[in-house]
Write an enzyme that holds these catalytic residues in place. Sequence first.
Site, PDB file in Angstrom:
ATOM      1  N   GLU A   1      -8.411   7.367 -11.763  1.00 14.26           N
ATOM      2  CA  GLU A   1      -8.204   7.886 -10.407  1.00 14.26           C
ATOM      3  C   GLU A   1      -8.797   6.900  -9.405  1.00 14.26           C
ATOM      4  O   GLU A   1      -9.773   6.209  -9.713  1.00 14.26           O
ATOM      5  CB  GLU A   1      -8.880   9.257 -10.294  1.00 14.26           C
ATOM      6  CG  GLU A   1      -8.844   9.899  -8.932  1.00 14.26           C
ATOM      7  CD  GLU A   1      -7.456  10.289  -8.457  1.00 14.26           C
ATOM      8  OE1 GLU A   1      -6.582   9.398  -8.378  1.00 14.26           O
ATOM      9  OE2 GLU A   1      -7.250  11.455  -8.111  1.00 14.26           O
ATOM     10  N   ASP A   2      -8.208   6.838  -8.220  1.00 11.65           N
ATOM     11  CA  ASP A   2      -8.744   5.958  -7.196  1.00 11.65           C
ATOM     12  C   ASP A   2     -10.050   6.492  -6.632  1.00 11.65           C
ATOM     13  O   ASP A   2     -11.040   5.784  -6.535  1.00 11.65           O
ATOM     14  CB  ASP A   2      -7.726   5.693  -6.083  1.00 11.65           C
ATOM     15  CG  ASP A   2      -7.194   6.956  -5.420  1.00 11.65           C
ATOM     16  OD1 ASP A   2      -7.475   8.084  -5.893  1.00 11.65           O
ATOM     17  OD2 ASP A   2      -6.460   6.834  -4.418  1.00 11.65           O
TER      18      ASP A   2
ATOM     19  N   ASP B   1     -13.244  13.135  -4.859  1.00  3.22           N
ATOM     20  CA  ASP B   1     -13.899  13.642  -3.658  1.00  3.22           C
ATOM     21  C   ASP B   1     -14.382  15.069  -3.932  1.00  3.22           C
ATOM     22  O   ASP B   1     -15.421  15.266  -4.544  1.00  3.22           O
ATOM     23  CB  ASP B   1     -12.893  13.570  -2.504  1.00  3.22           C
ATOM     24  CG  ASP B   1     -13.530  13.636  -1.132  1.00  3.22           C
ATOM     25  OD1 ASP B   1     -14.712  13.970  -1.019  1.00  3.22           O
ATOM     26  OD2 ASP B   1     -12.817  13.351  -0.150  1.00  3.22           O
TER      27      ASP B   1
ATOM     28  N   PHE C   1     -13.819   7.157   5.390  1.00  2.00           N
ATOM     29  CA  PHE C   1     -12.455   7.249   4.899  1.00  2.00           C
ATOM     30  C   PHE C   1     -12.084   5.885   4.335  1.00  2.00           C
ATOM     31  O   PHE C   1     -12.011   4.901   5.062  1.00  2.00           O
ATOM     32  CB  PHE C   1     -11.493   7.668   6.023  1.00  2.00           C
ATOM     33  CG  PHE C   1     -10.140   8.018   5.495  1.00  2.00           C
ATOM     34  CD1 PHE C   1      -9.850   9.321   5.127  1.00  2.00           C
ATOM     35  CD2 PHE C   1      -9.165   7.044   5.336  1.00  2.00           C
ATOM     36  CE1 PHE C   1      -8.602   9.651   4.608  1.00  2.00           C
ATOM     37  CE2 PHE C   1      -7.918   7.359   4.827  1.00  2.00           C
ATOM     38  CZ  PHE C   1      -7.638   8.669   4.459  1.00  2.00           C
TER      39      PHE C   1
ATOM     40  N   ARG D   1      -2.508   0.151   1.347  1.00  2.00           N
ATOM     41  CA  ARG D   1      -2.632   0.120  -0.109  1.00  2.00           C
ATOM     42  C   ARG D   1      -2.793  -1.295  -0.661  1.00  2.00           C
ATOM     43  O   ARG D   1      -3.448  -1.507  -1.669  1.00  2.00           O
ATOM     44  CB  ARG D   1      -1.402   0.750  -0.778  1.00  2.00           C
ATOM     45  CG  ARG D   1      -1.323   2.233  -0.665  1.00  2.00           C
ATOM     46  CD  ARG D   1      -0.224   2.777  -1.584  1.00  2.00           C
ATOM     47  NE  ARG D   1       0.152   4.125  -1.244  1.00  2.00           N
ATOM     48  CZ  ARG D   1      -0.510   5.220  -1.649  1.00  2.00           C
ATOM     49  NH1 ARG D   1      -1.584   5.090  -2.387  1.00  2.00           N
ATOM     50  NH2 ARG D   1      -0.096   6.417  -1.300  1.00  2.00           N
TER      51      ARG D   1
END
Length: 176
Positions: free
Chosen positions: A96-97, A100, A149, A162
């Site tokens: 997963e990137d 959170d 963010f 990206r």
Amino acid sequence: MPSRLEVIHSPDTVKDTVARLGREISTAYAGKPLLLLGVLKGAWVFLADLARALTIPVQVDFVRLSSYGDSDTRGQGTRVRDADFDCRGRHVLVVEDIVDTGHSMVALLELLREKGAESVALCALVDKAERREVEVAVDFYGFRLAKGFVVGYGMDYGEDYRSLPGLYELHLQKDD
């Protein structure tokens, strides 16, 4: 709306971190059949580099996650799409990137266990543990961040950013 990017981790730092993760994962899964399961869209860049950093044979597949429900039911519904892979008796490492709140990962990891995976673990480039709303263990992580963010290295804002080679904090500036 104009924005400003602040470097969090340079491309070289990200590259070194992925190499470290490759060594850790290769050691942990030596002699075991490993399936890397990338979460689209954000993890594709990370997964591609991670797969090349491994010194063990792996197979690769992808899954898409989407949340459903209104804003008052956030985290209560996660739909797993493109989940037609067979993980029975296999060791699955979800790639997963960013993790959170944890809601989506809890749902995916539970599904993999239900589908009969031998073991299930989670690898995230970014772990934002301070924002966790449900308990989920990130077994392998690249960076821990408390705030901001994050974009770049596969992560986006409105499908932009990206392709950036490092990790950046996106600061949106409101027009007056």
